[in-house]
Design a protein around this motif. Structure first.
Motif, mmCIF file in Angstrom:
data_model
loop_
_atom_site.group_PDB
_atom_site.id
_atom_site.type_symbol
_atom_site.label_atom_id
_atom_site.label_comp_id
_atom_site.label_asym_id
_atom_site.label_seq_id
_atom_site.Cartn_x
_atom_site.Cartn_y
_atom_site.Cartn_z
ATOM 1 N N ASN A 1 0.839 -1.192 0.000
ATOM 2 C CA ASN A 1 0.000 0.000 0.000
ATOM 3 C C ASN A 1 0.880 1.249 0.000
ATOM 4 N N GLY B 1 -1.199 1.343 10.207
ATOM 5 C CA GLY B 1 -0.281 1.079 9.102
ATOM 6 C C GLY B 1 0.612 2.224 8.677
ATOM 7 N N TYR B 2 0.084 3.436 8.650
ATOM 8 C CA TYR B 2 0.903 4.521 8.094
ATOM 9 C C TYR B 2 2.100 4.880 8.952
ATOM 10 N N VAL C 1 -5.662 2.320 7.690
ATOM 11 C CA VAL C 1 -6.872 3.162 7.823
ATOM 12 C C VAL C 1 -7.748 3.102 6.582
ATOM 13 N N GLU C 2 -7.173 2.644 5.472
ATOM 14 C CA GLU C 2 -7.978 2.576 4.255
ATOM 15 C C GLU C 2 -8.911 1.371 4.264
#
Ligand SMILES: Nc1nc2c(c(=O)[nH]1)N[C@H]1C(S)=C(S)[C@@H](COP(=O)(O)O)O[C@H]1N2
Ligand SMILES: [Mo]
Length: 240
Positions: A58, A201-202, A113-114
């Protein structure tokens, strides 16, 4: 509480970090010590049977950066991770040096978050051991990760992220060079990416080039501690 925490650490085969964290002493105020206890908990770990068949990529999947591409062509033999900023001894680590350090393996769930999650097996040295080798100064409060991938055309706005010392010294915070028993693929951040398992995740910066210890974040890039924090208002502390 303390007994439970230590039992938890024993179970996961990692007791060394706690006294060392306390040794870091001066860099953490008394208040920080208190605030740190609740965040000591471990992220859930899984088994091989739980692994996602494919760990997707991602964000950046191949950095648009000529210097990075050159390093990749060479199997990252010339890559080095620079550790600098508020340290006594700025230090560079080759991939071979990182691979020679004691490593932790963990199977964890990554939450983006996506709206997707994946379970992967990561291996690499504890970030704390890498930082210790450069001897953090007492003023250091944040660890900033500078990445190779530009987020805008023309090579501008390199991805970056940051965490505090609590997360930096957490036993599951590692610099991963393997995913699912193979060298970290470029799509997932080769040669080395951060795993900071109790955050979204980010925060897990890929394509690491440089780690900077800092006393504040407001004078780095947009001042909010990360690319997405600066550009999209994402939370700096993205606890799961
Ligand atoms: N350098 C860098 N790190 C990054 C990103 C990125 O685009 N560049 N994307 C982040 C986001 S939003 C997620 S969900 C994960 C994705 O990791 P993966 O590619 O291994 O799935 O990396 C994070 N770290
Ligand atoms: Mo993400």
């Amino acid at each position: 509480m303390g007994v439970l925490l230590l039992a938890g650490c024993d179970r996961l085969g990692s007791t060394a970090w706690f006294p060392r964290l306390l040794n870091l002493g001066e860099s953490l105020s008394r208040q920080a010590h208190k605030a740190l206890l609740p965040r000591h908990s471990m992220a859930q770990e899984f088994t091989e049977a739980d692994l996602s068949p494919h760990f997707r990529s991602n964000g950046t999947s191949n950095p648009d950066n000529p210097a990075y591409q050159e390093l990749a062509r060479n199997g990252f033999r010339d890559w080095a991770l620079q550790v600098d900023g508020l340290v006594q001894t700025p230090t560079r680590f080759s991939l071979a040096q990182l691979r020679a350090m004691p490593a932790r393996t963990q199977i964890t769930r990554h939450d983006c978050v996506e709206g997707w999650s994946a379970i992967g097996k990561w291996k690499g040295p504890n970030l704390a051991r890498v930082l210790e080798a450069a001897h953090p100064l007492p003023e250091a409060r944040f660890v900033v990760f500078h990445c190779a991938d530009p987020m805008e055309s023309g090579g501008r706005a390199l991805y970056y992220e940051s965490i505090d010392m609590e997360d930096a010294w957490h036993p599951q915070t590692i610099l991963a060079y393997e995913l699912n028993d193979t060298p970290l693929p470029i799509a997932n951040g080769a040669p080395v990416r951060l795993r900071v398992e109790r955050q979204l995740g980010y925060k897990h910066a890929k394509y690491l080039m440089r780690i900077e210890l800092a006393s504040r974040l407001d004078d780095i890039h947009g001042g909010k501690g990360g690319y997405w924090e600066d550009s999209n208002g994402y939370q700096w502390y993205a606890g799961i």
